[in-house]
Design a protein around this motif. Structure first.
Motif, PDB file in Angstrom:
ATOM      1  N   VAL A 114       0.735  -1.257  -0.021  1.00 17.97           N
ATOM      2  CA  VAL A 114       0.078  -0.052   0.100  1.00 17.97           C
ATOM      3  C   VAL A 114       0.957   1.283   0.031  1.00 17.97           C
ATOM      4  O   VAL A 114       1.698   1.399   0.897  1.00 17.97           O
ATOM      5  N   HIS A 115       1.152   1.983  -1.184  1.00 21.28           N
ATOM      6  CA  HIS A 115       1.985   3.018  -1.122  1.00 21.28           C
ATOM      7  C   HIS A 115       1.450   4.373  -0.491  1.00 21.28           C
ATOM      8  O   HIS A 115       0.499   4.884  -0.913  1.00 21.28           O
ATOM      9  N   GLU A 128      -2.235   5.720  -1.100  1.00 17.89           N
ATOM     10  CA  GLU A 128      -3.352   4.535  -1.552  1.00 17.89           C
ATOM     11  C   GLU A 128      -4.230   4.148  -0.076  1.00 17.89           C
ATOM     12  O   GLU A 128      -5.213   3.534  -0.139  1.00 17.89           O
ATOM     13  N   GLN A 153      -7.734   5.389  -0.066  1.00 17.27           N
ATOM     14  CA  GLN A 153      -8.387   5.032  -1.014  1.00 17.27           C
ATOM     15  C   GLN A 153      -9.495   4.183  -0.486  1.00 17.27           C
ATOM     16  O   GLN A 153      -9.266   3.608   0.307  1.00 17.27           O
ATOM     17  N   TYR A 173      -8.741   0.525   0.057  1.00 13.04           N
ATOM     18  CA  TYR A 173      -8.123   0.165   1.348  1.00 13.04           C
ATOM     19  C   TYR A 173      -8.760   0.329   2.665  1.00 13.04           C
ATOM     20  O   TYR A 173      -8.751  -0.301   3.924  1.00 13.04           O
TER      21      TYR A 173
END
Ligand SMILES: N[C@@H](CCC(=O)N[C@@H](CS)C(=O)NCC(=O)O)C(=O)O
Length: 214
Positions: free
Chosen positions: A31-32, A39, A42, A45
């Motif tokens: 998960v960047h 991310e 978002q 997630y």
């Protein structure tokens, strides 16, 4: 088992160390935290972790967030290679050390807090860095005092085998060093970190050894 992780996240790093210590295989789902505004923020997630933070962990039918809860779950569900002592007072003591890091240092220096300082409160980069350093150095000083007066502190935070306190200490030292903070002024912290980083489970969990490392 799945671990939603970011190579540089110190909370995810704690869990990676514990999984490795226990010899548990897991799928790392990156998960960047910076790409595309993050991310972790978002919807996809957040349906896994509503707080929009890493790590999140899934095992069979359980989804867990909060690295400390995940560490305790791993200890309870997979007792092989214990990462907590058995004795109640020793357990409390190990939690105390871990929580100096996980509760008192880490949350005030998290990415979202630093972003809020700059983007919402208009604080300069210089003041933000001062904030970061203030809470980190103050917390390390406290941790050092605890370790210095503790007869149970051995080569590692508690005796000779890694505990959840070591799982927290190493990632926090990594963060400190990344921000140019000299940890050699904290002899117990520096010694324990030097021992831990030689242990294969810690090496495999290091940010530079993650599939999403940049
Ligand atoms: N209390 C949480 C903290 C998790 C946390 O703060 N994760 C950081 C990375 S170390 C994060 O996801 N930051 C993203 C952000 O602040 O937007 C835990 O221990 O799991």
């Amino acid at each position: 088992m799945k671990l939603y992780t970011y190579f540089r996240s110190s909370a995810a790093y704690r869990v990676r160390i514990a999984l490795n210590l226990k010899g548990l295989q897991y799928d790392a789902i990156p998960v960047h935290l910076l790409r595309g505004g993050g991310e972790q923020l978002q919807e996809q997630y957040r349906s896994i972790n509503p707080s929009g933070l890493v790590p999140a962990f899934q095992d069979d039918y359980i989804t867990l967030t909060q690295s400390m809860a995940i560490l305790e779950y791993l200890e309870d569900a997979y007792p092989q290679t214990p990462i907590m002592p058995k004795d109640a007072t020793e357990r409390a003591h190990v939690r105390e050390l871990a929580q100096i890091i996980a509760c008192d240092i880490h949350p005030v220096n998290n990415l979202r807090v630093l972003r809020y300082l700059v983007q919402e409160l208009g604080i300069s980069e210089e003041k933000k860095n001062e904030w970061y350093r203030h809470w980190l150095v103050g917390g390390l000083e406290v941790l050092e005092k605890h370790l210095a007066r503790d007869p149970a502190a051995g080569p590692l935070c508690h005796g000779r085998t890694p505990t959840i306190a070591d799982c927290c200490l190493v990632p926090q030292v990594f963060n400190a060093q990344r921000h140019g903070i000299d940890v050699s002024v904290y002899p117990n912290i520096a010694r324990i970190n030097a021992q831990c980083v030689e242990i294969p489970a810690f090496i495999a969990a290091h940010p530079s050894n993650q599939p999403d490392a940049e």
